[in-house]
Design a protein around this motif. Structure first.
Motif, short mmCIF file in Angstrom:
data_model
loop_
_atom_site.label_atom_id
_atom_site.label_comp_id
_atom_site.label_asym_id
_atom_site.label_seq_id
_atom_site.Cartn_x
_atom_site.Cartn_y
_atom_site.Cartn_z
N ASN A 48 20.51 -12.68 -7.07
CA ASN A 48 21.84 -12.74 -7.68
C ASN A 48 22.13 -11.52 -8.54
N THR A 49 21.06 -10.93 -9.04
CA THR A 49 21.20 -9.72 -9.87
C THR A 49 20.22 -8.66 -9.36
N PRO A 50 20.49 -8.09 -8.20
CA PRO A 50 19.55 -7.11 -7.63
C PRO A 50 19.42 -5.87 -8.50
N THR A 51 18.19 -5.36 -8.53
CA THR A 51 17.92 -4.15 -9.31
C THR A 51 17.38 -3.01 -8.45
N CYS A 52 17.20 -3.27 -7.15
CA CYS A 52 16.62 -2.25 -6.28
C CYS A 52 17.22 -2.32 -4.89
N ARG A 53 17.52 -1.15 -4.33
CA ARG A 53 18.06 -1.03 -2.97
C ARG A 53 17.01 -0.35 -2.10
N ILE A 54 16.60 -1.04 -1.03
CA ILE A 54 15.55 -0.53 -0.15
C ILE A 54 16.10 -0.36 1.25
N ALA A 55 15.96 0.82 1.83
CA ALA A 55 16.31 1.05 3.23
C ALA A 55 15.05 0.84 4.06
N HIS A 56 15.14 0.03 5.09
CA HIS A 56 13.98 -0.29 5.92
C HIS A 56 14.26 0.07 7.38
N PHE A 57 13.34 0.83 7.98
CA PHE A 57 13.40 1.09 9.42
C PHE A 57 11.99 1.04 9.97
N THR A 58 11.87 0.95 11.27
CA THR A 58 10.56 0.77 11.87
C THR A 58 10.59 1.12 13.35
N ASP A 59 9.41 1.26 13.94
CA ASP A 59 9.23 1.39 15.39
C ASP A 59 10.17 2.41 16.02
N VAL A 60 10.04 3.65 15.57
CA VAL A 60 10.84 4.74 16.14
C VAL A 60 10.36 5.07 17.55
N HIS A 61 9.04 5.06 17.76
CA HIS A 61 8.47 5.43 19.07
C HIS A 61 9.08 6.74 19.55
N HIS A 62 9.06 7.74 18.68
CA HIS A 62 9.71 9.02 19.00
C HIS A 62 9.10 9.66 20.24
N LYS A 63 9.99 10.03 21.17
CA LYS A 63 9.55 10.63 22.43
C LYS A 63 10.28 11.94 22.69
N GLY A 64 10.81 12.56 21.64
CA GLY A 64 11.43 13.86 21.81
C GLY A 64 12.94 13.90 21.66
N ASP A 65 13.58 12.74 21.43
CA ASP A 65 15.03 12.72 21.27
C ASP A 65 15.38 13.02 19.81
N THR B 105 18.04 14.47 18.51
CA THR B 105 19.42 14.16 18.13
C THR B 105 19.53 12.72 17.63
N TYR B 106 18.89 11.81 18.34
CA TYR B 106 18.94 10.39 17.95
C TYR B 106 18.17 10.16 16.64
N PHE B 107 16.98 10.75 16.52
CA PHE B 107 16.18 10.55 15.32
C PHE B 107 16.93 11.09 14.09
N LYS B 108 17.57 12.24 14.23
CA LYS B 108 18.32 12.80 13.10
C LYS B 108 19.53 11.93 12.75
N LYS B 109 20.10 11.28 13.75
CA LYS B 109 21.19 10.34 13.49
C LYS B 109 20.68 9.16 12.67
N VAL B 110 19.49 8.68 12.98
CA VAL B 110 18.87 7.59 12.22
C VAL B 110 18.67 8.02 10.77
N VAL B 111 18.11 9.21 10.57
CA VAL B 111 17.86 9.71 9.22
C VAL B 111 19.16 9.87 8.43
N ALA B 112 20.20 10.37 9.09
CA ALA B 112 21.49 10.53 8.42
C ALA B 112 22.04 9.19 7.95
N LYS B 113 21.88 8.15 8.76
CA LYS B 113 22.37 6.82 8.37
C LYS B 113 21.56 6.27 7.20
N ILE B 114 20.25 6.52 7.22
CA ILE B 114 19.41 6.08 6.09
C ILE B 114 19.87 6.76 4.81
N ASN B 115 20.08 8.07 4.86
CA ASN B 115 20.52 8.79 3.67
C ASN B 115 21.88 8.32 3.17
N SER B 116 22.74 7.93 4.10
CA SER B 116 24.09 7.48 3.71
C SER B 116 24.06 6.18 2.91
#
Length: 260
Positions: free
Chosen positions: A47-64, A66-77
């Protein structure tokens, strides 16, 4: 006298196409649209949050990149206090360097653990430890650390089993566990304010009124979403990437903003 309609080979083929069309459209959507259509999920656990946590997982990066940087940009936003990653960054060691380059673009402290594919890739974790440390966070291998503000104890499990360490947390501090395998929660007797997991990919392909078609080991009944467990609230993220087939149906890739 009118001739009865005959089921010719051509007509049978056409009827077959009509019958299969919905499935074909679903697979086209899964391959070309939904697989990279990121869902931003917002969860408030206090009811009174004091912390904001961005959570992501299982990227399984295979060379894309453009997509990975899009993910990072959304996290930063999301402007979180810090970011948590719960494993499976890569499958092959050849992609580690560029995956780390993307992680370095995260503008907030990054706390992360390995997943089974990170272990199987045979990589050294030293570069990931350096990357997380440079962000103000930590690469956690059965370790606990304090959040940047010193108010949250973050535990990171490096494998399938949970091995608690002796702890003297700050009074009234909240406790977060990063564990790649959701089913481990049934073997945890500690209490946490939040448990973050991945591994399941949400099944990647889900059917209406049924759910995931198949799930990997170590998931159990905790396939996707928020669960109330004996150890505390468990959030299982559907993940960013894919394993085996490059497809997602009714299971978009996900980034979560969790407030506690």
């Amino acid at each position: 006298m009118a001739q009865k309609n005959k089921i010719t080979r051509r007509r049978l083929f056409r009827l077959g196409l009509y019958a299969l069309a919905p499935y074909g459209l679903a697979f086209l959507d899964g391959f070309f649209i939904e697989r990279k259509w990121i869902n931003l999920r917002h969860i408030v656990l206090s009811n009174t949050p004091t912390c904001r946590i961005a959570h992501f997982t299982d990227v399984h990066h295979k060379g894309d990149l453009t997509y990975f940087k899009k993910v990072v940009a959304k996290i930063n936003s999301l402007e979180p206090d810090f970011v948590c990653f719960t494993g499976d960054l890569i499958e092959e060691a050849a992609y580690l360097e560029e995956a780390i380059a993307c992680l370095r673009e995260i503008q907030y402290p990054l706390f992360a653990i390995p997943g089974n594919h990170d272990h199987w890739s045979g990589i050294s974790f030293a570069p990931l430890q350096a990357c997380c440390k440079a962000s103000g966070g930590a690469w956690l291998l059965n370790q606990e650390v304090l959040s940047p503000d010193g108010k949250i104890v973050i535990w990171g499990s490096a494998g399938q089993n949970f091995t608690p360490l002796p702890s003297s947390p700050k009074e009234n501090s909240k406790r977060i566990l990063l564990h790649h395998y959701p089913a481990a929660v049934d073997r945890i007797h500690e209490k946490f304010d939040l448990i973050l997991s991945g591994h399941s990919h949400g099944g990647q392909v889900r059917l209406p009124f049924y759910g995931a078609i198949t799930l990997p080991y170590g998931v159990g009944k905790y396939d996707k979403g928020l669960f109330q467990t004996q150890a505390g609230p468990l959030f299982v993220n559907a993940g960013i990437g894919y394993w085996a087939l490059p497809i997602r149906i009714l299971c978009r890739p996900e980034i979560a903003l969790i407030e506690i």
